[in-house]
Each structure stands twice: as C-alpha cells, then as structure tokens.
Design a protein around this motif. Structure first.
Motif, PDB file in Angstrom:
ATOM      1  N   UNK A   1     -12.911  -8.384  14.079  1.00 51.85           N
ATOM      2  CA  UNK A   1     -13.444  -8.997  12.877  1.00 51.85           C
ATOM      3  C   UNK A   1     -12.371  -9.860  12.213  1.00 51.85           C
ATOM      4  N   UNK A   2     -12.796 -10.634  11.216  1.00 51.45           N
ATOM      5  CA  UNK A   2     -11.869 -11.490  10.495  1.00 51.45           C
ATOM      6  C   UNK A   2     -10.825 -10.653   9.769  1.00 51.45           C
ATOM      7  N   UNK A   3      -9.690 -11.262   9.486  1.00 47.91           N
ATOM      8  CA  UNK A   3      -8.619 -10.575   8.770  1.00 47.91           C
ATOM      9  C   UNK A   3      -9.115 -10.123   7.399  1.00 47.91           C
ATOM     10  N   UNK A   4      -8.958  -8.848   7.069  1.00 49.56           N
ATOM     11  CA  UNK A   4      -9.410  -8.359   5.757  1.00 49.56           C
ATOM     12  C   UNK A   4      -8.726  -9.095   4.615  1.00 49.56           C
ATOM     13  N   UNK A   5      -9.498  -9.350   3.563  1.00 44.83           N
ATOM     14  CA  UNK A   5      -8.993 -10.087   2.413  1.00 44.83           C
ATOM     15  C   UNK A   5      -8.908  -9.176   1.201  1.00 44.83           C
ATOM     16  N   UNK A  26       2.067  -8.817   4.359  1.00 42.60           N
ATOM     17  CA  UNK A  26       3.012  -8.197   5.280  1.00 42.60           C
ATOM     18  C   UNK A  26       2.314  -7.149   6.141  1.00 42.60           C
ATOM     19  N   UNK A  27       1.284  -6.523   5.573  1.00 41.17           N
ATOM     20  CA  UNK A  27       0.538  -5.489   6.294  1.00 41.17           C
ATOM     21  C   UNK A  27      -0.493  -6.072   7.250  1.00 41.17           C
ATOM     22  N   UNK A  28      -0.609  -7.395   7.276  1.00 37.84           N
ATOM     23  CA  UNK A  28      -1.533  -8.030   8.211  1.00 37.84           C
ATOM     24  C   UNK A  28      -2.817  -8.537   7.603  1.00 37.84           C
ATOM     25  N   UNK A  29      -2.939  -8.471   6.283  1.00 38.28           N
ATOM     26  CA  UNK A  29      -4.146  -8.944   5.627  1.00 38.28           C
ATOM     27  C   UNK A  29      -3.935 -10.293   4.959  1.00 38.28           C
ATOM     28  N   UNK A  30      -4.966 -10.755   4.302  1.00 36.35           N
ATOM     29  CA  UNK A  30      -4.875 -11.935   3.459  1.00 36.35           C
ATOM     30  C   UNK A  30      -4.982 -11.476   2.005  1.00 36.35           C
ATOM     31  N   UNK A 250      -0.875  -1.074   4.899  1.00 37.48           N
ATOM     32  CA  UNK A 250      -1.320  -1.125   6.278  1.00 37.48           C
ATOM     33  C   UNK A 250      -2.582  -0.289   6.480  1.00 37.48           C
ATOM     34  N   UNK A 251      -2.633   0.868   5.850  1.00 37.19           N
ATOM     35  CA  UNK A 251      -3.833   1.706   5.968  1.00 37.19           C
ATOM     36  C   UNK A 251      -5.064   0.990   5.434  1.00 37.19           C
ATOM     37  N   UNK A 252      -4.899   0.249   4.319  1.00 39.94           N
ATOM     38  CA  UNK A 252      -6.017  -0.475   3.742  1.00 39.94           C
ATOM     39  C   UNK A 252      -6.507  -1.571   4.675  1.00 39.94           C
ATOM     40  N   UNK A 253      -5.573  -2.325   5.241  1.00 42.21           N
ATOM     41  CA  UNK A 253      -5.942  -3.398   6.167  1.00 42.21           C
ATOM     42  C   UNK A 253      -6.547  -2.849   7.444  1.00 42.21           C
ATOM     43  N   UNK A 254      -5.923  -1.818   8.011  1.00 40.48           N
ATOM     44  CA  UNK A 254      -6.378  -1.246   9.276  1.00 40.48           C
ATOM     45  C   UNK A 254      -7.714  -0.519   9.142  1.00 40.48           C
ATOM     46  N   UNK A 255      -8.085  -0.138   7.928  1.00 46.24           N
ATOM     47  CA  UNK A 255      -9.365   0.520   7.710  1.00 46.24           C
ATOM     48  C   UNK A 255     -10.523  -0.351   8.171  1.00 46.24           C
ATOM     49  N   UNK A 256     -10.342  -1.668   8.138  1.00 48.83           N
ATOM     50  CA  UNK A 256     -11.409  -2.585   8.513  1.00 48.83           C
ATOM     51  C   UNK A 256     -11.262  -3.121   9.945  1.00 48.83           C
ATOM     52  N   UNK A 257     -10.298  -2.579  10.685  1.00 50.93           N
ATOM     53  CA  UNK A 257     -10.102  -3.023  12.058  1.00 50.93           C
ATOM     54  C   UNK A 257     -11.261  -2.546  12.938  1.00 50.93           C
TER      55      UNK A 257
END
Length: 257
Positions: A1-5, A26-30, A250-257
């Motif tokens: 999916x798209x990068x979480x915002x 830094x955690x990989x999100x926008x 990172x946990x917040x961003x990865x939650x939507x992976x």
C-alpha cells in the motif's frame, strides 16, 4: 500500500511539530504539519491521513490549563471527525501537550455517564516544571504504538503531567484493561519515586491508551530520542544503536504495512 501519512496537528504555542514530523519520516512514513484552524475550516482533510499526531509544546500558552483550549475546540468542533477517524481503524498519538489535549477532549478516555472525565493530568506534585530523562516500562500488549517495546529512556518536560484517575475504581479498571500502558520506573526497573517519577502520577503512569489500543498519549518525548547521539551519555557508550523513541513511530507506520 501507499506510504502511511501522518497529520501533525499544530496550534499557537506548539513547538515540537517539526521534530515529530521528522520522526515519522525517519520511521518510513510521510508527515504534514497542519494548523488547527485549517482542520477546523476543512475537517475532511483528515480523510487523507492514516495517523493523527498531537505534538508537544504549550498550545495557547497553557494560559487556562495545559491542553484545555485545544481540547475544548476538538470536543465542540472536531469530535465527530476524530471519532470517525478512529472508527476507520486509524491511529492517534498525543505527546506531552498532545496527551493533555487527548484527555481534555475526551478522545482518549471518553467521559463517564455523568459527563465527567475518567482521568486528567494535574500539576506535578512538586508544583514545578520538570525537565529530565526518565526510565520507562511498558505494561500489557494492548497499545499498538508500544509493540515489542519493553523499556525506554526518554526525556520529559512538563508542569502538568501527574496522571490522576477520578477515583480508585476507575484507576483499577483502567489498570485491569491494560490501558495504563507506560509507567515510570527507577534505573533498575522497579517502582519509581521522585525524581524517577517526575510528577507523582498514580501507579507511575507515563502513558495511557484507549480500549482499542490505537489511541495513545504519553508525557515523555519520543521524538527527542531518535538517534543514539540524543542520549545524554552517548559519549560514555550508554546509547543503543538507535534512539529509544524511534520504535514508537516505526510501530505506527508499520501498523499499516
């Protein structure tokens, strides 16, 4: 999916929005910083984001009470928007002043049947602003933001951070439900007294989540410990490979992976 915002909601007096946006990136999100007035004018803006974050600072100068003004604006104008945001399976994070706002708005812990909040963040027992680093330990596995985290070392900077439930029964119920997810400890991981517990919080509570585990507020500042060099004793070899606070983002961003 798209990068979480992540929507970083700022208000007059907010001063940690830049660091918080950087943490999500830094955690990989926008991340996009959005002024409260813009969201009040265009509530549908929230639909384009997966994470809402209320960063630290002194919104409206804490002139009435910490977080009270923004909390009131959310309660009266954005409550439905945020409820829909949460019901859609999205995440909400409040850091320091953001934690205060989440409690005062009723978003984190809904009001009791009699219309009163289950808990608040009161003045530190010392009646002083406290700025120091603290040891933290997680409790339970409900909170999405604390997944695979056992302990952290983060800075605090607040005058109104003392978690206080309305009564003993409410405190016990929140504890039993694993909603008192983050607590101060001493350096050995044991029960904390002042100054390890910087504010006198009940049960040493430093952070709490809602019943879903997807809404989380904490007094310490994870965005201020992203890199090993942020550790106050990194030159003595006490820092880890990454800053302790990064995992929360990172946990917040990865939650939507």
């Amino acid at each position: 999916m798209a990068t979480p915002k992540a929507l970083i909601l700022r208000a007059p007096g907010t001063n940690c929005d830049g660091e918080t946006a950087f943490a999500f990136q830094l955690a990989g999100g926008q991340a996009e910083r959005v002024h409260l007035n813009r969201l009040l004018d265009q509530p549908n803006l929230a639909e384009g984001f997966q994470i809402l974050c209320l960063p630290g600072g002194f919104s409206y100068g804490d002139d009435i009470a910490a977080g009270r003004i923004v909390g009131s604006q959310i309660r009266h104008h954005l409550d439905e928007v945020l409820r829909q945001f949460i019901d859609a399976g999205k995440l909400v994070l409040g850091i320091c002043n953001g934690f205060q706002i989440l409690l005062k708005s009723g978003i984190l812990l809904p009001d009791s049947d009699d219309g009163h909040p289950p808990a608040t963040l009161a003045w530190n027992e010392s009646q002083r602003f406290v700025d120091r680093w603290v040891h933290l330990k997680t409790f339970g596995d409900k909170c999405v933001f604390l997944k695979d985290i056992e302990k952290m070392y983060l800075p605090v900077a607040h005058a109104e951070g003392r978690f206080a439930a309305r009564d003993a029964a409410t405190l016990a119920a929140l504890d039993k439900a694993d909603q008192l997810a983050l607590r101060y400890t001493d350096a050995a991981g044991g029960e904390a007294a002042f100054p390890d517990c910087p504010n006198g919080a009940q049960l040493g509570v430093a952070g709490a989540c809602d019943s879903t585990g997807r809404v989380f507020g904490l007094m310490p500042h994870p965005e201020r410990h992203l890199d090993p060099t942020h550790h106050p004793r990194w030159t003595r070899g006490e820092a880890g490979e990454v800053g302790d606070g990064l995992k929360i983002f990172q946990n917040a961003v990865e939650y939507f992976s």
